[in-house]
Each structure stands twice: as structure tokens, then as C-alpha cells.
Design a protein around this motif. Structure first.
Motif, short mmCIF file in Angstrom:
data_model
loop_
_atom_site.label_atom_id
_atom_site.label_comp_id
_atom_site.label_asym_id
_atom_site.label_seq_id
_atom_site.Cartn_x
_atom_site.Cartn_y
_atom_site.Cartn_z
N LEU A 250 70.57 -15.11 -10.41
CA LEU A 250 71.26 -16.33 -10.82
C LEU A 250 70.61 -17.55 -10.18
O LEU A 250 70.35 -18.57 -10.84
CB LEU A 250 72.74 -16.25 -10.40
N THR A 251 70.29 -17.43 -8.88
CA THR A 251 69.67 -18.55 -8.16
C THR A 251 68.33 -18.91 -8.78
O THR A 251 67.99 -20.10 -8.93
CB THR A 251 69.50 -18.17 -6.67
N GLU A 252 67.56 -17.89 -9.17
CA GLU A 252 66.25 -18.13 -9.79
C GLU A 252 66.40 -19.04 -11.02
O GLU A 252 65.66 -20.00 -11.21
CB GLU A 252 65.66 -16.77 -10.19
N ILE A 253 67.39 -18.74 -11.85
CA ILE A 253 67.61 -19.54 -13.07
C ILE A 253 68.04 -20.97 -12.70
O ILE A 253 67.55 -21.96 -13.24
CB ILE A 253 68.68 -18.89 -13.98
N LEU A 254 68.98 -21.07 -11.73
CA LEU A 254 69.49 -22.40 -11.37
C LEU A 254 68.40 -23.25 -10.73
O LEU A 254 68.31 -24.46 -10.98
CB LEU A 254 70.69 -22.26 -10.42
N LEU A 255 67.53 -22.64 -9.93
CA LEU A 255 66.42 -23.38 -9.33
C LEU A 255 65.54 -23.97 -10.43
O LEU A 255 65.18 -25.16 -10.40
CB LEU A 255 65.57 -22.46 -8.44
N ARG A 256 65.24 -23.14 -11.43
CA ARG A 256 64.38 -23.61 -12.53
C ARG A 256 65.05 -24.76 -13.28
O ARG A 256 64.45 -25.79 -13.54
CB ARG A 256 64.09 -22.41 -13.46
N LEU A 257 66.34 -24.58 -13.61
CA LEU A 257 67.04 -25.60 -14.40
C LEU A 257 67.20 -26.91 -13.62
O LEU A 257 67.28 -27.98 -14.21
CB LEU A 257 68.42 -25.09 -14.82
N CYS A 258 67.24 -26.82 -12.29
CA CYS A 258 67.44 -28.02 -11.47
C CYS A 258 66.11 -28.56 -10.93
O CYS A 258 66.09 -29.53 -10.16
CB CYS A 258 68.38 -27.73 -10.30
N GLY A 259 65.00 -27.91 -11.30
CA GLY A 259 63.69 -28.39 -10.87
C GLY A 259 63.44 -28.20 -9.39
O GLY A 259 62.77 -29.02 -8.75
N ALA A 260 63.96 -27.11 -8.82
CA ALA A 260 63.76 -26.85 -7.39
C ALA A 260 63.07 -25.50 -7.20
O ALA A 260 62.92 -24.72 -8.16
CB ALA A 260 65.11 -26.85 -6.67
N GLY A 261 62.64 -25.23 -5.97
CA GLY A 261 61.94 -23.97 -5.69
C GLY A 261 62.65 -23.16 -4.63
O GLY A 261 63.65 -23.61 -4.05
N TRP A 262 62.08 -21.99 -4.33
CA TRP A 262 62.72 -21.09 -3.35
C TRP A 262 62.74 -21.66 -1.95
O TRP A 262 63.48 -21.19 -1.08
CB TRP A 262 62.05 -19.71 -3.37
N ASP A 263 61.91 -22.72 -1.71
CA ASP A 263 61.97 -23.34 -0.38
C ASP A 263 63.31 -24.07 -0.16
O ASP A 263 63.62 -24.46 0.96
CB ASP A 263 60.79 -24.30 -0.18
N SER A 264 64.10 -24.21 -1.23
CA SER A 264 65.44 -24.82 -1.10
C SER A 264 66.50 -23.79 -0.71
O SER A 264 67.67 -24.14 -0.58
CB SER A 264 65.88 -25.46 -2.42
N VAL A 265 66.10 -22.52 -0.60
CA VAL A 265 67.09 -21.46 -0.40
C VAL A 265 66.95 -20.85 0.99
O VAL A 265 65.84 -20.48 1.40
CB VAL A 265 66.92 -20.34 -1.46
N ALA A 266 68.08 -20.74 1.70
CA ALA A 266 68.09 -20.03 2.99
C ALA A 266 68.99 -18.81 2.84
O ALA A 266 70.07 -18.89 2.24
CB ALA A 266 68.62 -20.94 4.08
#
Ligand code: NAD
Length: 342
Positions: A250-266
Motif C-alpha cells: 500500500l505504501t509503495e502505491i501511495l508514495l508513487r501517487l504522492c511523488g515521494a520515495g522510500w527515503d520518506s519511510v521509517a
């Protein structure tokens, strides 16, 4: 013509349902009963508020006199009002039991006294508890693990007992995780979306492998409406969205839709009693009521992200509201347990 009392109609799902119900030709009036807790907002009703069919009553479902007076004027109740956030239930289980269990019983008593034609009790897949494999049917045992789910399970059983004992025409719907426009940013999708759109980071519990089924709120409202119209009293109906995802997916999809990358995830320690996997079998609602989800997950999430992007005035004030913020709770690494259903 139906006169429908909708509890919790200023909340996330209830407000979508009210808008849908106002379009129905066989519905004469819709009354919303909502206490406007931190989770309820008149803005959720939008222009529906101006419908001549709609009456809004600010009040508590625990107010038996008010509930009795309202039930007397209606033919059906659709009951969404609840304390709905799992994390809050760790901190204030008492208010979950009061609203979700005793509030439901007060509504049922009133429905019994006034001979209402239908009582739809809106519940959740969380009552089945975690499953390591398979999917829960409506006949499965309830094994809730957290106070929120336990309060919903209790209210389901109380509601069904009013059918068996007093003949109140109760149906129960159990849906999976809803998403869509106007959800409070305490829930995972709007929490992640609002933070990512602000350029902030998000946290995933444990290894992010917890599985949830995602249901567009409009699909759920369609299912609840089908149950209101054609559900058989005494029956439970699972309502799912067709898409099971890990939180990481789910996070993978939301990152893409919001224009962010995995570096935003802890990744952080897992939450207490974080059920590893929910899954429901929804063939009964399909066979009995012709219910099928219509929203493809990616389309639904894109629509949802778009709504949050375009409506910061709706969610930014909630981030400032101290009641909208969760107090810190202690985390522990949860034992990831589950039962296996065939
Ligand atoms: P929500 O928290 O957005 O809205 C709840 C509404 O109930 C709010 O408007 C609030 O003001 C009102 N309310 C709370 N306590 C009240 C009281 N004592 N008297 C009158 N009104 C009161 O919740 P939601 O996400 O829209 O969920 C609606 C229902 O669907 C709940 O019963 C919930 O358990 C169930 N459900 C939700 C989900 C989900 O993913 N959100 C999934 C399955 C089931």
C-alpha cells in the motif's frame, strides 16, 4: 416511502452513505443523528446539507430519550455511529464500550419499541481477528484482539440477539478497511497521504507485512444500501473490496501517487496487538444481493490522493486540533499471532 435515521452520518462513511441515500427515489426523508465528536464534521455532508429531505440532529446515541423520539418518526435505522479508531481504543476503551455497545443497545431498544422495518448495524472485518490463511465467512467465530474490535463484536452479537429474542429486523454488515475522500487523517491512508503531500515522513509498523483488504467507501455504501433494501433480517453480510495488500505494498502505491520515495519511510517497532492479516469471504453478499466492488484500487487511491491534494482546508485544521492528535502510546514488538481458517 422510507424514512431513514442514519447515526454517525457526519462521519467518514456515514456522510458518503447519506449522500447516496438522498438520491434514492424510495427514500422520503433522511435524519442524521451525530454527536459531532472529533471524528464528525458537518463539512462531510457538503451540499447534501441543503437537501429538503435531510434533517440534521446533533445528539448522542447514548441519549435514550432523544433516540426514542427519533426512532418513533422513522421506518429504518442505519447505524454507523461509533468510536472507530483502533489506536484510541488502547487509551480509552471505556468510551468504545459505551458508544459501540451500549449506544447500539439503546438504538435497538428504540427500534423494538416502535416496530421499525429494518435495522442495519454497520460493523467490521476486525471482529474476526487475525487469520494466517484462508478467509472468514459470516459463520466464523469472532476472535477480536483489540478493544475497538471487541466492542464491535459485542455490538454485533447484541444486535443479532435483538433479532432472535424480539424479532427486531436486524442485519449486520462487516466491511474491510474503507478509504476515500474525507476520511480523518488519523487512519493510515489519509495519514500517509497528508504527510507525504506536506513533504513529511511516514512510519511503517514492524516489517510492513500486515495484510489488509481495501474497500472504496462508495462500494461499502453500495453494499450497505443493498442490505438496507434487500438484506434478510438476522443475517450478516461481509463486504470487501477485492484487494488484499500488505502495508508495504500500500505504501509503495501511495508514495508513487504522492511523488515521494522510500527515503520518506521509517520502519518502527510493531504496534501492540497488530493483527497480522485480515481476510473475508464475500460470496454471500454477491450471491444474495448482487454486491460487487466496482472501484479498482489504483483508481480509487488516485481519486483519494487527488481529493486530499485539492482540499487541504478540510484536513489541515484537523491536524491542528489537539483531539485529532493521538497521544503517544508505548510500543512493543508484538508477537505476530493468527489463526488459520480453512
Ligand atoms: P468515523 O469515526 O469517521 O465516524 C463516526 C461518526 O460517529 C462521527 O461522525 C462521530 O461524530 C459519530 N459518533 C461517535 N460517537 C457518537 C455517539 N455517541 N453518538 C452519536 N454520534 C457519534 O467512523 P467511520 O470510519 O465513518 O466508521 C463508521 C462505521 O463503520 C463505524 O461503526 C465503524 O466501526 C465501521 N467501520 C469502519 C471502517 C473503516 O475503515 N473506517 C471499516 C469497517 C467498519
Amino acid at each position: 416511502m422510507n424514512k431513514v435515521l442514519v447515526t454517525g452520518g457526519a462521519g467518514f462513511i456515514g456522510s458518503h452513505f447519506v449522500k447516496r441515500l438522498l438520491q434514492a427515489d424510495d427514500v422520503a426523508t433522511v435524519t442524521v443523528l451525530d454527536a459531532l465528536t472529533y471524528a464528525g464534521h458537518m463539512e462531510n455532508l457538503g451540499e447534501a446539507f441543503f437537501s429538503p429531505k435531510l434533517t440534521f440532529v446533533q445528539g448522542n446515541i447514548l441519549d435514550a430519550e432523544l433516540v426514542d423520539d427519533l426512532a418513533r418518526q422513522h421506518t429504518a435505522i442505519v447505524h454507523f455511529a461509533a468510536e472507530s479508531h483502533v489506536d484510541r481504543s488502547f487509551l480509552e476503551a471505556g468510551s468504545f464500550l459505551a458508544t459501540n455497545v451500549f449506544g447500539t443497545q439503546i438504538l435497538l431498544d428504540a427500534a423494538m419499541r416502535h416496530g421499525l422495518q429494518k435495522f442495519v448495524h454497520v460493523s467490521t472485518d476486525e471482529v474476526y481477528g487475525p487469520l494466517l490463511s484462508g478467509s472468514a465467512t459470516e459463520f466464523d467465530l469472532l476472535r477480536p484482539t483489540v478493544p475497538y474490535a471487541a466492542s464491535k463484536a459485542a455490538s454485533d452479537l447484541v444486535a443479532l440477539s435483538y433479532f432472535h429474542t424480539y424479532g427486531v429486523p436486524v442485519c449486520v454488515t462487516r466491511s474491510s478497511n474503507n478509504y476515500g475522500a474525507g476520511q480523518h487523517p488519523e487512519k493510515i491512508i489519509p495519514l500517509f497521504v497528508t504527510r507525504l503531500l506536506k513533504g513529511r515522513g511516514v512510519t511503517l509498523h514492524g516489517d510492513g507485512g500486515h495484510v489488509r483488504n481495501w474497500l472504496h467507501v462508495e462500494d461499502n455504501c453500495h453494499g450497505v444500501e443493498r442490505v438496507l433494501t434487500d438484506g434478510t433480517p438476522g443475517e450478516v453480510y461481509n463486504i470487501g473490496g477485492g484487494t488484499d495488500l500488505t502495508n508495504k505494498q500500500l505504501t509503495e502505491i501511495l508514495l508513487r501517487l504522492c511523488g515521494a520515495g522510500w527515503d520518506s519511510v521509517a520502519f518502527v517497532a510493531d504496534r501492540t496487538a497488530n493483527d497480522r492479516r485480515y481476510a473475508m469471504d464475500c460470496t454471500k453478499a454477491a450471491a444474495a444481493l448482487g454486491y460487487q466492488p466496482t472501484w479498482a484500487l489504483e483508481d480509487g487511491l488516485a481519486q483519494t490522493v487527488d481529493w486530499y491534494r485539492k482540499n487541504p482546508h478540510r484536513w489541515a485544521p484537523l491536524l491542528r486540533n489537539p483531539h485529532a492528535q493521538m497521544p503517544a502510546i508505548s510500543l512493543r514488538t508484538a508477537t505476530q499471532t493468527g489463526t488459520t481458517h480453512a
